[in-house]
Design a protein around this motif. Sequence first.
Motif, PDB file in Angstrom:
ATOM      1  N   GLU A 239      34.129  22.764 -19.984  1.00 44.20           N
ATOM      2  CA  GLU A 239      33.342  22.712 -21.209  1.00 44.20           C
ATOM      3  C   GLU A 239      33.314  21.321 -21.815  1.00 44.20           C
ATOM      4  OE1 GLU A 239      34.696  25.582 -23.985  1.00 44.20           O
ATOM      5  OE2 GLU A 239      34.257  27.315 -22.705  1.00 44.20           O
ATOM      6  N   THR A 240      34.417  20.564 -21.711  1.00 47.60           N
ATOM      7  CA  THR A 240      34.511  19.261 -22.362  1.00 47.60           C
ATOM      8  C   THR A 240      34.477  18.134 -21.350  1.00 47.60           C
ATOM      9  OG1 THR A 240      36.932  19.149 -22.302  1.00 47.60           O
ATOM     10  CG2 THR A 240      35.920  20.309 -24.169  1.00 47.60           C
ATOM     11  N   ILE A 241      34.065  16.965 -21.810  1.00 47.20           N
ATOM     12  CA  ILE A 241      33.989  15.806 -20.931  1.00 47.20           C
ATOM     13  C   ILE A 241      35.385  15.364 -20.490  1.00 47.20           C
ATOM     14  CG2 ILE A 241      33.975  14.172 -22.863  1.00 47.20           C
ATOM     15  CD1 ILE A 241      32.138  13.906 -19.459  1.00 47.20           C
ATOM     16  N   GLY A 242      36.385  15.535 -21.357  1.00 49.04           N
ATOM     17  CA  GLY A 242      37.752  15.170 -20.987  1.00 49.04           C
ATOM     18  C   GLY A 242      38.272  16.018 -19.844  1.00 49.04           C
ATOM     19  N   GLY A 243      37.989  17.336 -19.884  1.00 52.84           N
ATOM     20  CA  GLY A 243      38.430  18.223 -18.823  1.00 52.84           C
ATOM     21  C   GLY A 243      37.741  17.921 -17.506  1.00 52.84           C
ATOM     22  N   LEU A 244      36.453  17.601 -17.568  1.00 51.03           N
ATOM     23  CA  LEU A 244      35.703  17.291 -16.352  1.00 51.03           C
ATOM     24  C   LEU A 244      36.201  16.009 -15.699  1.00 51.03           C
ATOM     25  CD1 LEU A 244      33.335  17.835 -14.422  1.00 51.03           C
ATOM     26  CD2 LEU A 244      31.869  16.539 -15.998  1.00 51.03           C
TER      27      LEU A 244
END
Length: 290
Positions: A239-244
């Motif tokens: 969901e988030t850019i940090g996780g991706l």
Amino acid sequence: MADTPPSPGPQRSLRQEDKRGFLQKLAEFIHPGPDSIDELIGILAEAEDNDIINAESRIMLEGVMRIADMSAGDVMVAAPRMDLLDIDSPYDELLHIVIDTAHSRFPVYEGERENILGILLAKDLLKLQRAPELNIRALLRPATFVPESKGLNDLLREFRGNRNHLAIVIDEFGRVAGLITIEDVLEEIVGEIEDEFDEVEDEGDIYSLADSTWRVSGDTPIERINESFGAKLAMEEFETIGGLIAHDMGHVPKRGETHESGGLHFVVLHTKGGAVKWFKVTPAEAASGD
């Protein structure tokens, strides 16, 4: 003997004071001052639009005003995400944690994580390497404890006044709620605020910087990144850019690391609690050109 004329000094001074008061009242009538922080933030936005200040200056000024209403509990790293050192761990294990997390200060506990003995500076581990007979307890600095309700203004003043730039945050029941550092407080000043032009329902923060790059928080939804930058990042698994980005890199990104994805160039500006807090984002073509 001729009468001495009255001194004009006090009367002239009184007229000058009246004149200053009148001009001040006239200026306030024509250009009334802001009645709230929101109005003052609006004035800062106008100043940026008129090129009086740049975007980074506006963000910092807004941050200074907003931390007046924030507390340690709003900014702290929650207890489950704290990086702690077990005093009974062998030296090699302690060194491994210090290198992996890249922090300069660590709370040290014994037995349970709630039992904080003190703070260990990473540089003090060198003393153990040179003199293994030293007891790690002798290297610990006193821990500072603050309540969750501690105001950030007061906390920043205390951080500046002493050399303890890390504090353990305690909840109302006396349990460890988390930790906060001077860097966490300063982050709120340099940009971690809600932009007045963002929609209320938006999550995450995207700030346009003066050097034609963007400052993007790690919790910004990928969908919003795609909409803002015209990118085509996959949204199926994360969901988030940090996780991706962390998934693509195969590890928790560290400060200074870079990554390219979806036509965008990401530079890790800051991490906290095992997650990326801020990225600097540039179109990949512009980044390669630089």
